[in-house]
Structures are given as C-alpha cells and as structure tokens.
Design an enzyme around this catalytic site. Structure first.
Site, PDB file in Angstrom:
ATOM      1  N   TYR A  54       0.859  -1.197   0.000  1.00  0.00           N
ATOM      2  CA  TYR A  54       0.000   0.000   0.000  1.00  0.00           C
ATOM      3  C   TYR A  54       0.882   1.228   0.000  1.00  0.00           C
ATOM      4  O   TYR A  54       1.852   1.297   0.756  1.00  0.00           O
ATOM      5  CB  TYR A  54      -0.886   0.026   1.255  1.00  0.00           C
ATOM      6  N   GLU A  56      -0.487   4.883  -0.561  1.00  0.00           N
ATOM      7  CA  GLU A  56      -1.237   6.119  -0.819  1.00  0.00           C
ATOM      8  C   GLU A  56      -0.314   7.326  -0.729  1.00  0.00           C
ATOM      9  O   GLU A  56       0.517   7.404   0.191  1.00  0.00           O
ATOM     10  CB  GLU A  56      -2.351   6.312   0.213  1.00  0.00           C
ATOM     11  N   ASP A 199      -6.694  13.294 -25.306  1.00  0.00           N
ATOM     12  CA  ASP A 199      -6.766  11.895 -24.871  1.00  0.00           C
ATOM     13  C   ASP A 199      -6.113  11.082 -25.996  1.00  0.00           C
ATOM     14  O   ASP A 199      -6.730  10.835 -27.035  1.00  0.00           O
ATOM     15  CB  ASP A 199      -8.230  11.497 -24.675  1.00  0.00           C
ATOM     16  N   THR A 225      -4.035   5.791 -21.979  1.00  0.00           N
ATOM     17  CA  THR A 225      -3.880   4.469 -21.400  1.00  0.00           C
ATOM     18  C   THR A 225      -2.480   3.986 -21.774  1.00  0.00           C
ATOM     19  O   THR A 225      -1.802   4.600 -22.609  1.00  0.00           O
ATOM     20  CB  THR A 225      -4.934   3.478 -21.939  1.00  0.00           C
ATOM     21  N   LYS A 228      -2.357   0.203 -25.158  1.00  0.00           N
ATOM     22  CA  LYS A 228      -2.758   0.136 -26.572  1.00  0.00           C
ATOM     23  C   LYS A 228      -1.485   0.190 -27.422  1.00  0.00           C
ATOM     24  O   LYS A 228      -0.665  -0.712 -27.322  1.00  0.00           O
ATOM     25  CB  LYS A 228      -3.757   1.247 -26.874  1.00  0.00           C
ATOM     26  N   ARG A 234      -2.132  -2.892 -18.625  1.00  0.00           N
ATOM     27  CA  ARG A 234      -3.316  -2.043 -18.513  1.00  0.00           C
ATOM     28  C   ARG A 234      -2.999  -0.958 -17.473  1.00  0.00           C
ATOM     29  O   ARG A 234      -2.396  -1.234 -16.451  1.00  0.00           O
ATOM     30  CB  ARG A 234      -4.521  -2.860 -18.057  1.00  0.00           C
TER      31      ARG A 234
HETATM   32  N1  DSN Z   1     -12.299   0.293 -24.932  1.00  0.00           N
HETATM   33  C1  DSN Z   1     -11.335   1.170 -25.574  1.00  0.00           C
HETATM   34  C2  DSN Z   1     -11.256   0.921 -27.031  1.00  0.00           C
HETATM   35  O1  DSN Z   1     -11.455  -0.204 -27.442  1.00  0.00           O
HETATM   36  O2  DSN Z   1     -10.982   1.838 -27.786  1.00  0.00           O
HETATM   37  C3  DSN Z   1     -11.590   2.587 -25.271  1.00  0.00           C
HETATM   38  O3  DSN Z   1     -11.865   2.766 -23.944  1.00  0.00           O
END
Ligand code: DSN
Length: 448
Positions: A54, A56, A199, A225, A228, A234
């Site tokens: 933990y 925080e 974003d 994120t 990707k 993730r």
């Molecule tokens: N679920 C993601 C995507 O497939 O683009 C976006 O949040």
C-alpha cells in the site's frame, strides 16, 4: 520451472482458461485496435511482489511506511513518461483510462460545468461527455461531430466552443482513423479560454515513435492508457504540459489531488512498475520502427480492403486504425461481420460509423487495426493477405438481414451463429489464419 507452474498446481481450472486464452491469442489474428501483446518483462513486473504494498500518496509523501523502494519504482515511471512526452509533470497512478479522464474533470470542474468532446457515435469516447457516462450526467456536455467525409468538423468545434464557452475541450477519440488537428483545437481553446485535453490513449505509441504529431506543444493536459499502441500493461497516465503550467501553475497539483485523495486509494504499484518497463522499451530505437510500421501496415491493409470493394470511413487511414462502413450492404451488419470473422480466427469489433442508421449495439461498421499484428512482426505483404481474407468473410455474410423485432433478432442471430460454424469459406479462412500465425510465433515457450 514452467510458466505459471504455481498457478497450475493451486488452481488448475483457472490455469486451464489462461492456457486456452494463450492458444487463442497465438492462433488468431488480433485486430481490435486498442489491444496489443505486452512483453514478458512487463508481465513479470505485473506479476511481481509489488502487488503486496500500500502506498497512498506520492514519492516522498506517503501515508504508510516501507515505501522506499516503491518510491524508486514510481519515480522511474514518472521520469520516463516526462522524457518520452516532453512534459514537466506525469501522474502514473490512474487505474485505467476512464478514471484518468474523470480525474481531469475532478481537477478542473464543478458539477454542472460545461465541457466539450467528440460524440461517441462519431468516434469519440464515453468519458468525453456521452450521456450514459458520469461525464455526461454530471456535466453540461456539448458534443461535436465529424463531417460527411468522416473528418472532424473543426468549424463546428469553433462555433460550439464560442457559443458554449466550455471549461474543457477534449481532442482525441476511440474510433477515428485520421491525424488529430491539435494545433487548430489549440487556437479554439485559447480563443475561449478553455483547457484543452488530448486523450491520446489510442495513439500514444505512435506519438512516441514520431508516427503521429505530438499534442505536447498545443494542449494543457494529456491523458493516455498504457496498453494500446504503447504496448504496456493495462493502466493510464495524466501528463501536464508546459503550456498547461503556464495557464495554471497549480495544474499539476490539482491533477495529483484529483487522483489521490480525490478518486483513488492506493496506487497499483505492480502496474506502475509494468508502465515503467513499457516506457523504457518505448524509448528504444526499435520502438520508432514499430510505430511507423503500424501505420504502414494499416495503410496497406486499407488499400487492400478498398481494392476488394469495401468502403472505409474517411476513405483510408493515417494511424493504426480502420473503420469499415458496411452500409452499402444494409444497416446493422457489424454483428454478422464480427461474429463471422471471430469464427474464422480474426478478432475485431463491431462499431458505429458516423450517422449510423442502426443502433450502437447493432452498428453498421467494424473497427480494426494493426498494433498487435505488427508486434508479431507482420508487414505489408501479410496485410494484403489479411485484407483479402477479411473481404472474403464479409462477402459470405453480407446478405444476412437483422430482424427489427427483438425476439426474432435473438432467434435469427442464434441460427446465424450455428450456420457459420459449417461455412466452408470461413473454414478455409481459419486454416489460412492459422498458417499465417504459425509463421509469426507469439510468446514462444522459451520467452515466458
Ligand atoms: N475500450 C477502448 C477501445 O477499445 O478503444 C476505449 O476505452
């Protein structure tokens, strides 16, 4: 010791599912544009003892003891992110993309404030103000669109911004296959005094590789994120640019406070470690080649699909993603194409197209992309083969018609799913897919 040996002993049932999923990933073509194959090193960091802690707070300012090594891990991730995106501040604690985006609202807005984003059905993301997301419920959401040709309607963005004076304008979306016009958005945001937030969840790997323009000089905040095109675990990050600090010297502090204590508790330190590893990998010269190859593959695939008679939203792509408009065959065809391709070993997702004549659950398009295939080492020649296979499958199922009645629809889809199991063309495509995957092994036993 064999991979996951302890898990195999402890929970054979769960182990079996992971092995089957591994086999599915190895033997199929993964073309959902938001997915990728992270490295064994990232997975080792994710599976490490850091999950036990933990912590925080932030490095040097924790609520619990024993964080001297966690501080090192988090600082590594922060510094690597700052360097790669050329920003003065990075928060690497968001659990995922949606909480990261919500933290931006918490940092900058009060409930009821006006915000602006690209409409979901025109490629935008839920968290950019769509009505069923908390961001559309708690804020006055104004949504902009794409034009008939599929490109963002920048004139509409300017008009809506001047009429509504939003606190935040989002640029960046989830189903848009063209370069984002960051500079034009920046002029509009400056004209109305809004915070401009990019974003870049889908394109952050391309930005690092130089295969897409960077938003850094133009926006105040960047969210992304990490799983990707960036190819990490993730997770997500929020970065504040110099332009952001010039507008509001407290901005970095506001973002940090919005994440903790505003929205989250203890950061997932194993995830932070995985992000740090992915950022290190993304700083290597080979990652530049990777990012550029993703786009070359995407363009080659788009050309092949078009030469097989398929219609693409915007007629092509500048990035990792392609949207096929299936309306020339009728409305609501996305579900048939997604399921038939799944049966043939090609995974993509049904998706709305701009001005979709059907509903988001039964949309008239499919979205596909090349990040994961490029990670496997596939190049333009393979994209041509894949483009032909996809076109063959679409041709097989394009005449199925979705009934309007809900009960009829369920029965019809059940029958369709039975029928495609015996379709000889799909069986042939499945064989080609397996042969292709065999030439580009994924996670060979020696690597995991
Ligand atoms: N679920 C993601 C995507 O497939 O683009 C976006 O949040």
């Amino acid at each position: 010791m064999e991979w996951l040996e302890n898990l195999k002993q402890t929970d054979p049932e769960l182990y079996d599912s992971i092995q089957k999923e591994l086999e599915r990933q190895r033997t199929g073509l993964e073309m959902i544009p938001s997915e990728n194959f992270t490295s064994p090193a990232v997975m080792e960091a994710m599976g490490s003892i850091l999950t036990n802690k933990y912590s925080e707070g932030y490095p040097g300012k924790r609520y619990y003891g024993g964080n001297q090594f966690i501080d090192v891990v988090e600082r590594l991730a922060q510094e690597r992110a700052k360097k790669l995106f050329n920003v003065p501040h990075a928060n690497v604690q968001p659990y995922s993309g949606s909480p990261a985006n919500f933290a931006v609202y918490v940092a900058l807005c009060k409930a009821g404030d006006t915000i602006m984003g690209q409409e979901l059905t025109h490629g935008g993301h839920l968290t950019h103000g769509w009505k069923t997301s908390a961001t559309g419920m708690f804020f006055n959401s104004v949504q902009y669109h794409v034009k008939q040709d599929g490109y963002i309607d920048i004139d509409e963005v300017r008009k809506l911004a001047h009429e509504n004076k939003p606190k935040i304008i989002w640029v960046g979306s989830t189903a848009y296959s063209r370069e984002f016009p960051f500079e034009e958005f920046s002029k509009i945001a400056d004209e109305v005094g809004a915070y401009l937030v990019a974003d870049i969840a889908h394109i952050s790997g391309l930005v690092i590789a130089g295969a897409h323009a960077s938003p850094t000089p133009y926006v105040h905040i960047i969210t992304t994120t990490t799983h990707k095109t960036l190819r990490g675990p993730r997770g997500a990050m929020i970065m504040v640019t110099q332009k952001g600090l010039d507008k509001d010297p407290e901005l970095a502090d506001k973002i940090d406070k919005a994440i903790f204590p505003g929205l989250q508790g203890g950061p997932h330190d194993h995830q932070t470690a995985g992000i740090a590893v992915a950022l290190l990998e993304a700083s290597k010269p080979s990652f530049k080649n990777y990012g550029h190859q993703i786009v070359k593959n995407s363009r080659a695939l788009a050309e092949e699909l078009k030469s097989n008679g398929l219609k693409l939203v915007t007629n092509g792509t500048d990035n990792h993603m392609i949207l096929i408009d299936l309306t020339p065959f009728g409305k609501g065809k996305g579900v048939f194409v997604q399921d038939a391709l799944d049966e043939a070993g090609i995974t993509l997702n049904k998706n709305t197209i701009p001005n979709d004549p059907s509903s988001p659950f039964y949309p008239s398009g499919v979205r596909l992309g090349t990040p994961a295939l490029t990670t496997r080492g596939m190049l333009e020649d393979e994209m041509k083969i894949i483009g032909k296979l996809i076109s063959q499958v679409i041709n097989e199922v394009k005449n199925y018609e979705l009934p309007g009645d809900k009960d009829e629809r369920i029965k019809y889809l059940k029958k369709f799913r039975e029928e495609i199991k015996n379709n000889l063309v799909l069986k042939y495509v499945r064989k080609q897919v397996e042969e292709l995957c065999g030439r580009f092994p994924l996670y060979p036993a020696s690597s995991i």
